[in-house]
Design a protein around this motif. Structure first.
Motif, PDB file in Angstrom:
ATOM      1  N   PHE A 148       0.786  -1.215   0.000  1.00  0.00           N
ATOM      2  CA  PHE A 148       0.000   0.000   0.000  1.00  0.00           C
ATOM      3  C   PHE A 148       0.825   1.275   0.000  1.00  0.00           C
ATOM      4  O   PHE A 148       0.669   2.117  -0.885  1.00  0.00           O
ATOM      5  CB  PHE A 148      -0.956  -0.012   1.177  1.00  0.00           C
ATOM      6  CG  PHE A 148      -2.254   0.637   0.845  1.00  0.00           C
ATOM      7  CD1 PHE A 148      -2.344   2.018   0.798  1.00  0.00           C
ATOM      8  CD2 PHE A 148      -3.363  -0.119   0.534  1.00  0.00           C
ATOM      9  CE1 PHE A 148      -3.533   2.613   0.462  1.00  0.00           C
ATOM     10  CE2 PHE A 148      -4.546   0.480   0.191  1.00  0.00           C
ATOM     11  CZ  PHE A 148      -4.633   1.851   0.162  1.00  0.00           C
ATOM     12  N   PRO A 149       1.692   1.428   0.945  1.00  0.00           N
ATOM     13  CA  PRO A 149       2.447   2.673   0.996  1.00  0.00           C
ATOM     14  C   PRO A 149       3.220   2.930  -0.299  1.00  0.00           C
ATOM     15  O   PRO A 149       3.389   4.064  -0.700  1.00  0.00           O
ATOM     16  CB  PRO A 149       3.410   2.456   2.166  1.00  0.00           C
ATOM     17  CG  PRO A 149       2.778   1.395   2.984  1.00  0.00           C
ATOM     18  CD  PRO A 149       2.050   0.516   2.023  1.00  0.00           C
ATOM     19  N   ALA A 161       2.300   2.312  -3.256  1.00  0.00           N
ATOM     20  CA  ALA A 161       1.439   2.726  -4.346  1.00  0.00           C
ATOM     21  C   ALA A 161       0.995   4.177  -4.198  1.00  0.00           C
ATOM     22  O   ALA A 161       0.277   4.686  -5.028  1.00  0.00           O
ATOM     23  CB  ALA A 161       0.218   1.809  -4.403  1.00  0.00           C
ATOM     24  N   LEU A 162       1.431   4.803  -3.142  1.00  0.00           N
ATOM     25  CA  LEU A 162       0.949   6.149  -2.874  1.00  0.00           C
ATOM     26  C   LEU A 162       1.767   7.242  -3.519  1.00  0.00           C
ATOM     27  O   LEU A 162       2.932   7.054  -3.812  1.00  0.00           O
ATOM     28  CB  LEU A 162       0.937   6.365  -1.363  1.00  0.00           C
ATOM     29  CG  LEU A 162      -0.172   5.606  -0.672  1.00  0.00           C
ATOM     30  CD1 LEU A 162      -0.029   5.770   0.818  1.00  0.00           C
ATOM     31  CD2 LEU A 162      -1.508   6.131  -1.149  1.00  0.00           C
TER      32      LEU A 162
END
Lengths: 218, 218
Positions: free
Chosen positions: A140-141, A143-144
Motif C-alpha cells: 500500500f504505501p 502505491a501512494l
DNA sequence: GGCGCGACTACATAATGATGTGAGATGAAT
DNA sequence: ATTCATCTCACATCATTATGTAGTCGCGCC
C-alpha cells in the motif's frame, strides 16, 4: 438478496476443476452455474450464467486470470471475484488487486475455508490468506503519491553520509577503505551503523533508500 | 526466535485495558509486558519493554493511535502493530495502513479471535476483519498514480527488467528465486546478463544505475 | 532446418558482504 | 566528571554474491 449464491469456476486444470465442482455442488446455499477451462469468453459467460461469485484461477493459458478479472469487472463490477493461485507472487497480487479482485486465496486452501470464503465475500468481506493480506498492506504505501514532507537525513552522521554516498557510487568495502584510507573493519563498522539507522539489511536496500530519499549530500 | 510473544497494550479506557490485560495474561505463549493508557512515550516504551506485538487503540487522547503507530514504526519497523478501533471509518483505516499497521481489528472482536490475531501477525499474516479487508482492496486502485510510459531500458529483456526491479526493492538472489519461483542459478544467470548490459560489476552499481536512469518498469 | 536468443538449470570457486563481540580515542554535552 | 555519539580498528563466522563453464528447451527468423 436471493437465498442461493450462484458460483462460477474458471480453472484450466480439468482435475482441479472437477474437484472444485464437486465441492461446490454439494454445498448448501450454493449453486454451481458453470466450471470453465478458460476465460476467453468471460463477458459472455457473465451474461449467460449470471454468477454472484467467480472463482478464478490466476494462471490459465490463452487468457490469464488477471485479464479475465478485468473483463468481468468491466461489464459487471458487482460480481465478486476471488482469485486462486499456487504462489503468492508480489506482482500478481498487486495486479489482481488493482484490477479489482475481491479475494485472493491459495489453491492449497482447505475446502472448508474455500466455502467460508464464498460466504465471506458475499457478506462484503475480502477473503485472503494471512500472508497475502500482509503483502497487501506492505504494498500500500508504495502505491501512494510522493511523500510530501521528506527532510530527515535519518540522523546519519557526516561520515556515514559520506560512506553511503560511496556505496551509491558502487564502491565495495575494499574500495571505500582504500579511497578514504581507513581499515576495512572501520568501513564495516560504519556500514553496520548505517544499516541500523536506515533499518535495512543489505547494500542494495541502503542504496535504494539513499537514492529514493535523497540521503546523500550531493 | 523466542518461544513467547511479548505483547504491549495501548488503550486509554481503563476497564477495557484491564480486561485485555487479563485476557492476555492468561494466554499460553504470550507475555504481557505492559498496558499503557497513552502512547505519548511510545518510542521510549519500545526500548524499555521490547514488545513483539503491540495492540494499539486508535482513539486516544493526547496522542492518537495513528501517531503512536508512526512513532513506533520510525524506531522499530519490525514490531507488529495491530490497531483496534470501534468504527471502521475509511480515513482511519487508510491512515493506519499508510503508517504501516500490520493488522486492523474491531474492539468488539471476540477474545479468541484476538488471541488468534496475535499469533497470525507473528506468523507474518495481517489480521483484519473481513469488512476492513474489503475496504483495503477497494482503496487500492484509487491510491495509484499513473506513470508516464517511459522508454529507456538499455536493451534489457522484460525478464531482466523485472529482476532488476526486484534488486532495487532490496531483494536478495534467494528472495528473487522464491518470489518468481525459479532456481537461484537462474537468478544468477539473469543478473550476470544484466551486469554485462549495464556494464557494472555489483548489485549496488546496478541498483544505482537502475534508479538514476529509470530502467525499471515500476 | 539450422541459427541465435532468451529463459532456464547446474556446479564450482573465490571474493565479498553481513553480523556479533569487543575495545580505544576523541570531543561535545549535561 | 561522566555519559554519549562518533570514528577508529580487530577477529571470527556464516551467508551471499561474482564469475566461469556448460547444457536444455522453445521460439522467431531467414
Amino acid at each position: 438478496m436471493p437465498t442461493v449464491t450462484r458460483v462460477l469456476i474458471y480453472e484450466d486444470n480439468a482435475d482441479l476443476r472437477t474437484s472444485l465442482s464437486q465441492l461446490l455442488s454439494g454445498a448448501p446455499g450454493l449453486e454451481l452455474v458453470g466450471a470453465i477451462g478458460n476465460c476467453m469468453q468471460a463477458q459472455a459467460d457473465m451474461e449467460r450464467l449470471r454468477p454472484d461469485v467467480v472463482l478464478m484461477d490466476i494462471d490459465m493459458p490463452g487468457c490469464t486470470g488477471i485479464e479475465g478479472l478485468r473483463r468481468i469487472k468491466a461489464v459487471a463490477p458487482d460480481i465478486n471475484v476471488v482469485m486462486l493461485t499456487v504462489f503468492e507472487e508480489n506482482d500478481r497480487v498487486f495486479d489482481a488487486i488493482c484490477a479489482g479482485a475481491d479475494g485472493y486465496l491459495l489453491k492449497k486452501t482447505s475446502p472448508v475455508r474455500l466455502l467460508d470464503a464464498i460466504g465471506e465475500v458475499r457478506a462484503g468481506g475480502a477473503p485472503m490468506t494471512p500472508a497475502i493480506a500482509r503483502q497487501v498492506l506492505r504494498l500500500f504505501p508504495k502505491a501512494l503519491p510522493r511523500r510530501p514532507a521528506e527532510e530527515s537525513h535519518a540522523n546519519l552522521s557526516a561520515r556515514e553520509q559520506e560512506i553511503l554516498g560511496l556505496l551509491v557510487e558502487g564502491y565495495s568495502y575494499k574500495m571505500i577503505a582504500a579511497d578514504r584510507s581507513i581499515s576495512i573493519d572501520t568501513v564495516r563498522s560504519h556500514i553496520k551503523k548505517i544499516y541500523e539507522k536506515l533499518h535495512v539489511r543489505s547494500m542494495t536496500e541502503a542504496v535504494s533508500k539513499a537514492l529514493r530519499e535523497g540521503l546523500t549530500k550531493s
